[in-house]
Design an enzyme around this catalytic site. Structure first.
Site, short mmCIF file in Angstrom:
data_model
loop_
_atom_site.label_atom_id
_atom_site.label_comp_id
_atom_site.label_asym_id
_atom_site.label_seq_id
_atom_site.Cartn_x
_atom_site.Cartn_y
_atom_site.Cartn_z
N GLY A 1 1.93 -12.18 -6.85
CA GLY A 1 2.70 -11.60 -6.20
C GLY A 1 1.99 -10.93 -4.90
N PRO A 2 2.55 -10.70 -4.07
CA PRO A 2 1.97 -9.96 -2.21
C PRO A 2 1.56 -8.66 -2.84
CG PRO A 2 4.55 -11.04 -1.98
CD PRO A 2 3.65 -10.75 -3.54
N SER A 3 0.96 -8.31 -2.26
CA SER A 3 0.06 -6.58 -2.42
C SER A 3 0.74 -5.94 -2.36
CB SER A 3 -0.92 -6.64 -0.85
OG SER A 3 -1.49 -5.55 -1.39
N VAL B 1 3.13 -5.21 -4.78
CA VAL B 1 4.41 -4.94 -6.01
C VAL B 1 4.32 -4.34 -6.70
CG1 VAL B 1 4.97 -7.33 -4.39
CG2 VAL B 1 3.61 -7.57 -6.67
N ASP C 1 -0.86 -4.70 -10.24
CA ASP C 1 -2.48 -3.76 -11.34
C ASP C 1 -1.80 -3.41 -12.57
OD1 ASP C 1 -4.06 -4.56 -10.30
OD2 ASP C 1 -4.95 -3.19 -9.01
N ARG D 1 -10.94 2.20 -6.05
CA ARG D 1 -10.34 3.26 -5.72
C ARG D 1 -10.87 4.50 -6.69
NH1 ARG D 1 -5.56 -1.04 -5.47
NH2 ARG D 1 -6.25 -2.37 -3.11
N ARG E 1 0.45 4.56 -0.95
CA ARG E 1 -0.83 4.39 -1.46
C ARG E 1 -1.69 4.58 -1.05
NH1 ARG E 1 -2.12 -1.79 -3.29
NH2 ARG E 1 -2.49 -2.57 -1.30
N ARG F 1 -0.10 -6.90 5.80
CA ARG F 1 0.00 -6.87 4.46
C ARG F 1 2.07 -7.53 4.64
NH1 ARG F 1 -4.19 -5.80 0.92
NH2 ARG F 1 -5.20 -4.73 1.88
#
Length: 206
Positions: free
Chosen positions: A20-22, A24, A27, A52, A145, A156
């Site tokens: 899926g897209p960044s 969503v 992780d 991160r 984020r 994005r």
């Protein structure tokens, strides 16, 4: 099916791709499944981006230098790899093959481009498209984020619009609404249970 075959029925290990897209929550979803002690092998992706603050080497990603990643490419040590927002990401081959050979279901999280590559390599993989409830929610998550500039967030979002067009290439879609991560995890687990109940089992070869 003869009268004995039902009792000899064995399920095959699944190769499950969460994509899926960044932004969503790929992780976060995989982490929640791990917290539930689900009996899956969770693939660790290699990347040349810096970690991160809350990420752990060998658990979230294998963090390697660009030179090391390019060496892995040259040695054909990756199932797939891609350049995503000017950063390498890829899946090491050996860990996936060993896990499936042991009979474990394998879960990997990939961007949409990587999922398409896996579909070409392993057509019997289970592809799950994870999405936010709206573009506005996705934009809010990316901003919260704090990793990207406003320009990068817009980039994005533009990419996400294009990636949404590839939804028909996937087997399932799961909506990860804000504050409902456990519900999304429940849906993924339901998909996996259903796949194991198929009469015609998926047989993945890599």
């Amino acid at each position: 099916m003869d009268k004995h075959s039902l009792y000899d029925f064995e399920t095959q290990p699944l190769l499950i791709v969460v994509s899926g897209p960044s932004g969503v929550g790929k992780d976060s979803l995989v982490q929640r499944l791990q917290e539930r002690n689900c009996p899956f092998y969770f693939v660790v992706t290699a990347t040349d981006r810096p970690p991160r603050p809350d990420e752990v080497e060998g658990e979230d990603y294998f963090f390697v230098s660009t030179e090391e990643f390019e060496r892995m490419i040259e040695e054909d040590a990756l199932i797939e790899y891609a350049v995503v927002y000017e950063q390498y990401k890829g899946v090491p081959k050996e860990q996936v093959r060993e896990a499936m050979a042991s009979g474990q279901d394998v879960i990997m999280r990939l961007d949409v481009q990587g999922a398409a590559t896996i579909r070409e390599i392993a057509p019997e993989a289970v592809l799950i498209f994870l999405t936010a409830s709206s573009e506005a929610e996705l934009k809010e998550r990316l901003r919260a984020r704090g990793d990207d500039s406003p320009e990068q967030v817009e980039r994005r979002i533009a990419t996400a619009r294009e990636e949404m067009k590839r939804l028909p290439e996937f087997d399932y879609v799961v909506m990860n609404r804000k504050g409902e991560l456990d519900h999304a995890a429940d849906q993924v687990l339901a998909i996996i249970r259903a796949e194991h109940c198929r009469v015609n089992q998926r047989e993945v070869t890599l």
